[in-house]
Design a protein around this motif. Structure first.
Motif, PDB file in Angstrom:
ATOM      1  N   SER A 295       0.867  -1.179   0.000  1.00 34.64           N
ATOM      2  CA  SER A 295       0.000   0.000   0.000  1.00 34.64           C
ATOM      3  C   SER A 295       0.895   1.217   0.000  1.00 34.64           C
ATOM      4  N   SER A 296       0.534   2.187  -0.795  1.00 40.49           N
ATOM      5  CA  SER A 296       1.425   3.322  -1.017  1.00 40.49           C
ATOM      6  C   SER A 296       1.328   4.388   0.055  1.00 40.49           C
ATOM      7  N   GLY A 297       0.145   4.570   0.610  1.00 36.47           N
ATOM      8  CA  GLY A 297      -0.048   5.669   1.534  1.00 36.47           C
ATOM      9  C   GLY A 297      -0.190   7.005   0.839  1.00 36.47           C
ATOM     10  N   ILE A 298      -0.281   6.998  -0.504  1.00 37.51           N
ATOM     11  CA  ILE A 298      -0.488   8.221  -1.262  1.00 37.51           C
ATOM     12  C   ILE A 298      -1.734   8.051  -2.110  1.00 37.51           C
ATOM     13  N   THR A 299      -2.243   9.147  -2.634  1.00 31.82           N
ATOM     14  CA  THR A 299      -3.445   9.124  -3.463  1.00 31.82           C
ATOM     15  C   THR A 299      -3.080   9.301  -4.933  1.00 31.82           C
ATOM     16  N   GLU A 300      -4.077   9.158  -5.790  1.00 28.83           N
ATOM     17  CA  GLU A 300      -3.840   9.308  -7.226  1.00 28.83           C
ATOM     18  C   GLU A 300      -3.439  10.724  -7.604  1.00 28.83           C
ATOM     19  N   ASP A 301      -3.766  11.710  -6.755  1.00 24.48           N
ATOM     20  CA  ASP A 301      -3.412  13.090  -7.070  1.00 24.48           C
ATOM     21  C   ASP A 301      -1.925  13.351  -6.883  1.00 24.48           C
ATOM     22  N   ASP A 302      -1.246  12.451  -6.179  1.00 25.11           N
ATOM     23  CA  ASP A 302       0.186  12.610  -5.960  1.00 25.11           C
ATOM     24  C   ASP A 302       0.932  12.300  -7.255  1.00 25.11           C
ATOM     25  N   PRO A 303       1.864  13.185  -7.671  1.00 28.08           N
ATOM     26  CA  PRO A 303       2.605  12.938  -8.918  1.00 28.08           C
ATOM     27  C   PRO A 303       3.398  11.638  -8.894  1.00 28.08           C
ATOM     28  N   ARG A 304       3.681  11.095  -7.719  1.00 31.00           N
ATOM     29  CA  ARG A 304       4.475   9.864  -7.622  1.00 31.00           C
ATOM     30  C   ARG A 304       3.625   8.613  -7.802  1.00 31.00           C
ATOM     31  N   TRP A 305       2.321   8.748  -7.868  1.00 35.59           N
ATOM     32  CA  TRP A 305       1.422   7.597  -7.965  1.00 35.59           C
ATOM     33  C   TRP A 305       1.616   6.871  -9.295  1.00 35.59           C
ATOM     34  N   LEU A 306       1.722   5.552  -9.230  1.00 34.73           N
ATOM     35  CA  LEU A 306       1.754   4.709 -10.423  1.00 34.73           C
ATOM     36  C   LEU A 306       0.711   3.616 -10.265  1.00 34.73           C
ATOM     37  N   GLY A 307      -0.076   3.383 -11.328  1.00 31.04           N
ATOM     38  CA  GLY A 307      -1.149   2.408 -11.269  1.00 31.04           C
ATOM     39  C   GLY A 307      -0.725   1.017 -11.723  1.00 31.04           C
ATOM     40  N   ALA A 308      -1.595   0.043 -11.502  1.00 28.03           N
ATOM     41  CA  ALA A 308      -1.330  -1.358 -11.852  1.00 28.03           C
ATOM     42  C   ALA A 308      -1.575  -1.568 -13.343  1.00 28.03           C
ATOM     43  N   TRP A 309      -0.648  -1.120 -14.165  1.00 32.46           N
ATOM     44  CA  TRP A 309      -0.782  -1.156 -15.620  1.00 32.46           C
ATOM     45  C   TRP A 309      -0.760  -2.582 -16.169  1.00 32.46           C
ATOM     46  N   TRP A 310      -0.170  -3.530 -15.448  1.00 34.49           N
ATOM     47  CA  TRP A 310       0.148  -4.856 -15.951  1.00 34.49           C
ATOM     48  C   TRP A 310      -1.019  -5.842 -15.864  1.00 34.49           C
ATOM     49  N   ILE A 311      -2.015  -5.567 -15.032  1.00 38.43           N
ATOM     50  CA  ILE A 311      -3.095  -6.532 -14.817  1.00 38.43           C
ATOM     51  C   ILE A 311      -3.888  -6.780 -16.099  1.00 38.43           C
ATOM     52  N   GLY A 312      -4.150  -5.730 -16.864  1.00 38.95           N
ATOM     53  CA  GLY A 312      -4.919  -5.877 -18.101  1.00 38.95           C
ATOM     54  C   GLY A 312      -4.255  -6.804 -19.095  1.00 38.95           C
ATOM     55  N   PHE A 313      -2.925  -6.826 -19.134  1.00 42.06           N
ATOM     56  CA  PHE A 313      -2.218  -7.707 -20.071  1.00 42.06           C
ATOM     57  C   PHE A 313      -2.390  -9.175 -19.677  1.00 42.06           C
ATOM     58  N   LEU A 314      -2.419  -9.465 -18.388  1.00 42.76           N
ATOM     59  CA  LEU A 314      -2.633 -10.840 -17.945  1.00 42.76           C
ATOM     60  C   LEU A 314      -4.051 -11.306 -18.281  1.00 42.76           C
ATOM     61  N   ILE A 315      -5.028 -10.411 -18.123  1.00 39.06           N
ATOM     62  CA  ILE A 315      -6.407 -10.751 -18.472  1.00 39.06           C
ATOM     63  C   ILE A 315      -6.518 -11.040 -19.972  1.00 39.06           C
ATOM     64  N   SER A 316      -5.894 -10.203 -20.773  1.00 39.31           N
ATOM     65  CA  SER A 316      -5.937 -10.378 -22.226  1.00 39.31           C
ATOM     66  C   SER A 316      -5.231 -11.656 -22.650  1.00 39.31           C
ATOM     67  N   CYS A 317      -4.144 -12.004 -21.970  1.00 36.38           N
ATOM     68  CA  CYS A 317      -3.433 -13.250 -22.264  1.00 36.38           C
ATOM     69  C   CYS A 317      -4.357 -14.444 -22.056  1.00 36.38           C
ATOM     70  N   PHE A 318      -5.083 -14.445 -20.966  1.00 38.87           N
ATOM     71  CA  PHE A 318      -5.998 -15.550 -20.671  1.00 38.87           C
ATOM     72  C   PHE A 318      -7.095 -15.650 -21.734  1.00 38.87           C
ATOM     73  N   ILE A 319      -7.670 -14.511 -22.137  1.00 40.04           N
ATOM     74  CA  ILE A 319      -8.744 -14.525 -23.133  1.00 40.04           C
ATOM     75  C   ILE A 319      -8.229 -15.022 -24.483  1.00 40.04           C
ATOM     76  N   ALA A 320      -7.046 -14.530 -24.895  1.00 43.16           N
ATOM     77  CA  ALA A 320      -6.485 -14.941 -26.189  1.00 43.16           C
ATOM     78  C   ALA A 320      -6.189 -16.432 -26.208  1.00 43.16           C
ATOM     79  N   TRP A 321      -5.601 -16.946 -25.146  1.00 42.72           N
ATOM     80  CA  TRP A 321      -5.276 -18.373 -25.122  1.00 42.72           C
ATOM     81  C   TRP A 321      -6.523 -19.248 -25.033  1.00 42.72           C
ATOM     82  N   SER A 322      -7.604 -18.709 -24.501  1.00 39.43           N
ATOM     83  CA  SER A 322      -8.844 -19.492 -24.445  1.00 39.43           C
ATOM     84  C   SER A 322      -9.456 -19.683 -25.824  1.00 39.43           C
ATOM     85  N   LEU A 323      -8.994 -18.927 -26.830  1.00 35.98           N
ATOM     86  CA  LEU A 323      -9.514 -19.049 -28.195  1.00 35.98           C
ATOM     87  C   LEU A 323      -8.700 -20.006 -29.046  1.00 35.98           C
ATOM     88  N   ILE A 324      -7.585 -20.519 -28.507  1.00 35.78           N
ATOM     89  CA  ILE A 324      -6.743 -21.428 -29.291  1.00 35.78           C
ATOM     90  C   ILE A 324      -7.507 -22.702 -29.642  1.00 35.78           C
TER      91      ILE A 324
END
Length: 724
Positions: A295-324
C-alpha cells in the motif's frame, strides 16, 4: 456439388439479387474441366482448350442436377468437414461450424487484439516511462515495434497461409497474441518493488536549492527490450488475423454478405481500444504493487502515484489463449463453402497480368513462386490504387487518433483526461458505426465491385467537406502569463521568470497550470508566486500569490476564505466545442464507412487464390505509408506550432507546454485535406481503370490442385436454361 476437386473459383458476386444460384440459370454460365482422376465438374456442353485433353473424362449428361444441389466429393479442394479434432467430432460443436460461429470467435480475437495493442499499450506508456525511467523516444520505439513485426511478416504469412489451414493459423495468432501480452507484463515481476521518491513542492519557496544538471543511468531502462519483444510477438499474432482471417470469412459466405461480416469483424477491432482504455483507466486507480500487498499511503493526485498497468495484459493473455482450442477445431473450409463458391461470378480486374490461361498446379506452394505472385499483384493497377487510397486514409486517421485529445485540450482549455475522454467518445463509436454501416449498405444493395468503389468514393468526398470543421473550431489562446500576457506589466513576453517570482527557484519542467482570479493562466503555482495552498474536496486552491494582481473587489474574499488562484486551466471562452464534436463525429462515420467497401473491393479485383497475399500487401503498405509515418507527421506538424517548450537545467528541450491554437487548426486542416484529396484521387482512378470480366469472352482462373482450362460464358438466360 460433384466433382469440384482442385477447383478454386475466383471471388464472385450474383448478377442480381433475384438470380438463383444455379449455373444453368445464371447470366454467366461457367463450365470447368479439371485434371482429376475421380471427380469431374458437370456442365452443359463444355468447350475445352487443347490442354484439357491430357486427362479428360466424358461429361455426364447435361440434365444433371444444378450446382445448388451438388455436394463436394470427399477429396474436394475445399476440404469441408465437421468441427473437431482428428476422429473426435462432438455433436455439440457442430452448431459452431458455421460462418456465424466462426465470426463470433474472430470478433473475440480481434477485440482482444485491439484491447492490448491499441488500448492497454497506449494507456500504459506514460506509467512505463516513469516506472522504468525511459525517454519518450524509447517508448515510441515500443509502440512502433508492433507495426514493424506486421510489415516484416505480412507478405510471407499471407502467401503461405493462403494454401494452408486458415483457422489453425488463427489458433497460432491467438497463441502469439496471448504470449505477447504475457511477455509485455513480465517486467513488473522482475523489477522489484516501486520506490517512492520525495514529493516536489509546487509553491514558491525562497529556501529551495536550485537543481543542477544531472544525468541518471538506471538499469530499469534495460526492460525496454522485453517490451519490444512483447510488441513483436503481438505483431506476429496480428498478421494472420487481418489477412487470412478476412479471406476465410470471404470464402465462407455469399458475396453480398461478405461486406457485412467483414464490417462487423473490423468494428470489433475498433471497439477494442475503447475497452482497453476503460479497463486500463480503472486498473490505473489501483496501486502498482497491489499483487504483493503493498500500500502506497499516497493518493492518485500525488505525482508519484503509479497504477497497476500490468493486470490488463494478464487478463488479455488468458482470453487470447482461451480461443486457441476453438479455432483449432474448425475445418479447413466450413460446410457449404464449395456450394457458395459455385454461385459466385468473377469480378477480377482484367489486365495483361490477370489473363493466365495456364498455370502450374503447384504454383504458390513453394517460396520460389513468391516473387511471381507478388509481381502479378503489383501489376494490378486497380489493386495498387486501392492500397494507396487506404494508406493515405490510414495516415490521417491514425494521426487524429493519436493527437485529437491534444487538439481538444489546447483549443478548448480542457484537462488532458477530459479531453482524452471526449476524443475517445467521438472516435471509437464513430469509427465502429462507420465500419458497420459501410458493410451493411454494401450487403443490402448487393453492390458490384465497381459500385462498391463508387460508394467509397462518395463517403470520402463527404468526409473531405466535413473535415473543414477544424477551421471553424479554432479558438484564440487564453491569456497566459509570460507567454501572451506580462506579469502585471513586468517581465518579458516569452520568459516565465519575472521580478515577482525570481526568488522562488521555479522549475520549468514542472507544468502544473492554475488560473488566477485576474483571469490569467499561470505556468505553475511557483511561477505565480503562490506561497500557500489548501486542498478541498473539489480542487486545490492557492493564496499569497505575489504575481497575481490584487483587485479591490476580490480582496475581501481572498482574505476571508478565498483564494487568489485555483488548480487547473482557466475556463475557455470558446463555445464551439459541441458543434465541433458533433460535426467531427459525422466526419469520422463517413471516413470509416469507406473502410469495409475498400477491403471488399480489394478482395474482388484480385485473383481468387491471391486474396490473402493481396491483404498482406495492403496492410504492409498501409503501415509503411500510413500508420507508421502518420503520428510522426502529425507530431512534427503540431510541434511546429509550439510557443513554449520545456527546457531543463541541462538545456535539453523536452515537451511542449503551450501551442498556437490558430496555427495548429490551420495545419491540421492542411494535412486532413491533403490526405483526403489523395484518397479520392486514387479511389477515382481505380474506378476509371477497373475492367470487369467481359460477358462475351472467356475468362480463366487458376486453382491449387488442377489445371483450369476452359470457361464457357453464356449471356442468354433462356438459352442457358434450355441447355441445362
Amino acid at each position: 456439388m460433384k466433382g469440384t476437386k482442385g477447383i478454386e473459383n475466383p471471388a464472385f458476386v450474383p448478377s442480381s439479387p433475384d438470380t438463383p444460384h444455379r449455373l444453368s440459370a445464371s447470366p454467366s454460365q461457367v463450365e470447368v474441366s479439371a485434371l482429376s482422376s475421380d471427380t469431374q465438374r458437370e456442365g452443359s456442353q463444355p468447350q475445352e482448350s487443347p490442354e484439357s485433353h491430357k486427362s479428360w473424362e466424358p461429361p455426364l449428361p447435361s440434365s444433371t442436377a444444378p450446382a445448388s444441389e451438388e455436394r463436394p466429393g470427399p477429396q474436394s479442394e475445399f476440404e469441408e468437414g465437421p468441427c473437431g479434432w482428428s476422429n473426435l467430432h462432438p455433436q455439440c460443436l457442430q452448431r459452431c461450424n458455421t460462418p456465424q460461429g466462426f465470426l463470433i470467435h474472430y470478433c473475440l480475437l480481434a477485440l482482444t487484439q485491439g484491447v492490448v495493442v491499441n488500448g492497454l499499450v497506449n494507456i500504459s506508456i506514460s506509467t512505463i516511462e516513469k516506472r522504468y525511467e525511459m525517454k519518450s523516444s524509447l517508448t515510441g520505439l515500443i509502440s512502433s515495434s508492433y507495426d514493424i513485426a506486421f510489415c516484416l511478416l505480412s507478405l510471407f504469412v499471407s502467401f503461405f497461409g493462403e494454401r494452408g489451414h486458415k483457422p489453425r493459423w488463427l489458433a497460432f495468432a491467438s497463441f502469439m497474441i496471448g504470449l505477447g501480452a504475457l511477455v509485455f507484463s513480465l517486467p513488473q515481476f522482475f523489477s522489484g518493488r516501486y520506490q517512492l521518491g520525495s514529493i516536489y513542492e509546487d509553491t514558491c519557496s525562497t529556501t529551495r536549492n536550485s537543481t543542477s544538471c544531472t544525468s541518471s543511468n538506471s538499469s530499469l531502462s534495460n526492460y525496454l527490450y522485453v517490451f519490444i519483444l512483447g510488441q513483436l510477438l503481438l505483431g506476429t499474432g496480428g498478421t494472420p488475423l487481418y489477412t487470412l482471417g478476412t479471406a476465410f470469412i470471404d470464402d465462407s459466405v455469399p458475396t453480398h454478405k461478405s461486406s457485412l461480416y467483414i464490417g462487423i469483424g473490423y468494428s470489433m477491432s475498433i471497439l477494442g481500444p475503447a475497452i482497453g482504455y476503460v479497463l486500463g483507466g480503472q486498473l490505473l486507480t489501483m496501486y502498482i504493487d497491489v499483487a504483493i500487498g503493498e500500500s502506497s499511503g499516497i493518493t492518485e493526485d500525488d505525482p508519484r502515484w503509479l497504477g497497476a498497468w500490468w493486470i490488463g495484459f494478464l487478463i488479455s493473455c488468458f482470453i487470447a489463449w482461451s480461443l486457441i482450442v476453438p479455432f483449432s477445431c474448425f475445418p479447413k473450409h466450413l460446410p457449404g463453402t464449395a456450394k457458395i463458391q459455385a454461385g459466385k461470378i468473377s469480378q477480377t480486374h482484367q489486365n495483361k497480368s490477370s489473363s493466365l490461361q495456364h498455370t502450374d498446379e503447384n504454383f504458390g506452394k513453394s517460396f520460389k513462386d513468391f516473387p511471381a505472385a507478388l509481381k502479378n499483384l503489383m501489376r494490378n493497377t486497380v489493386f495498387m490504387c486501392l492500397v494507396l487510397s487506404t494508406s493515405s486514409e490510414a495516415l490521417v486517421t491514425t494521426g487524429f487518433a493519436t493527437f485529437l485529445p491534444k487538439f481538444i485540450e489546447n483549443q478548448f482549455g480542457l484537462s488532458s483526461s477530459f479531453a482524452a475522454t471526449l476524443g475517445g467518445a467521438v472516435l471509437i463509436p464513430g469509427a465502429a458505426l462507420g465500419q458497420i454501416l459501410g458493410g451493411v449498405l454494401v450487403s443490402k444493395f448487393k453492390m458490384t465491385c465497381k459500385n462498391t468503389m463508387k460508394f467509397a468514393l462518395f463517403t470520402s468526398g463527404v468526409a473531405l467537406v466535413l473535415s473543414l470543421i477544424f477551421i471553424y473550431a479554432k479558438c484564440e489562446n487564453e491569456p497566459f502569463a509570460g507567454v501572451s500576457e506580462s506579469y502585471n506589466g513586468t517581465g518579458e513576453l516569452g520568459k516565465l521568470t519575472a521580478p515577482c517570482n525570481s526568488n522562488c527557484s521555479c522549475s520549468r519542467s514542472y507544468y502544473y497550470p492554475l488560473c488566477g482570479v485576474d483571469g490569467v493562466q499561470y505556468f505553475s503555482p511557483c511561477f505565480a508566486g503562490c506561497s500557500n495552498s489548501v486542498s478541498d474536496k473539489k480542487t486545490k486552491v492557492y493564496y499569497n500569490c505575489s504575481c497575481i494582481e490584487r483587485k479591490a473587489e476580490i480582496t475581501p474574499m481572498a482574505d476571508n476564505f478565498g483564494f487568489e488562484a485555483k488548480a487547473g486551466k482557466c475556463e475557455s471562452h470558446c463555445a464551439n466545442l459541441p458543434i465541433f464534436l458533433g460535426i467531427f463525429f459525422v466526419a469520422i462515420i463517413f471516413t470509416f464507412m469507406a473502410g469495409t467497401p475498400i477491403t471488399v473491393s480489394i478482395l474482388r479485383c484480385v485473383n481468387q487464390n491471391q486474396r490473402s497475399l493481396a491483404l498482406g500487401i495492403q496492410f504492409m503498405l498501409l503501415r509503411l505509408l500510413g500508420t507508421i509515418p502518420g503520428p510522426i507527421i502529425f507530431g512534427v506538424t503540431i510541434d511546429s506550432t509550439c510557443i513554449l517548450w520545456d527546457i531543463n537545467q541541462c538545456g535539453i528541450k523536452g515537451a511542449c507546454w503551450i501551442y498556437d491554437n490558430i496555427k495548429m487548426a490551420h495545419m491540421l486542416v492542411g494535412i486532413a485535406v491533403t490526405c483526403k484529396v489523395i484518397t479520392i484521387f486514387f479511389n477515382g482512378f481505380a474506378i476509371f481503370l477497373y475492367k470487369p470480366p467481359p460477358l462475351n469472352t472467356d475468362v480463366s482462373f487458376q486453382n491449387q490442385n488442377a489445371v483450369v482450362t476452359t470457361v464457357v460464358v453464356e449471356r442468354d438466360l433462356n438459352k442457358a436454361g434450355n441447355e441445362g
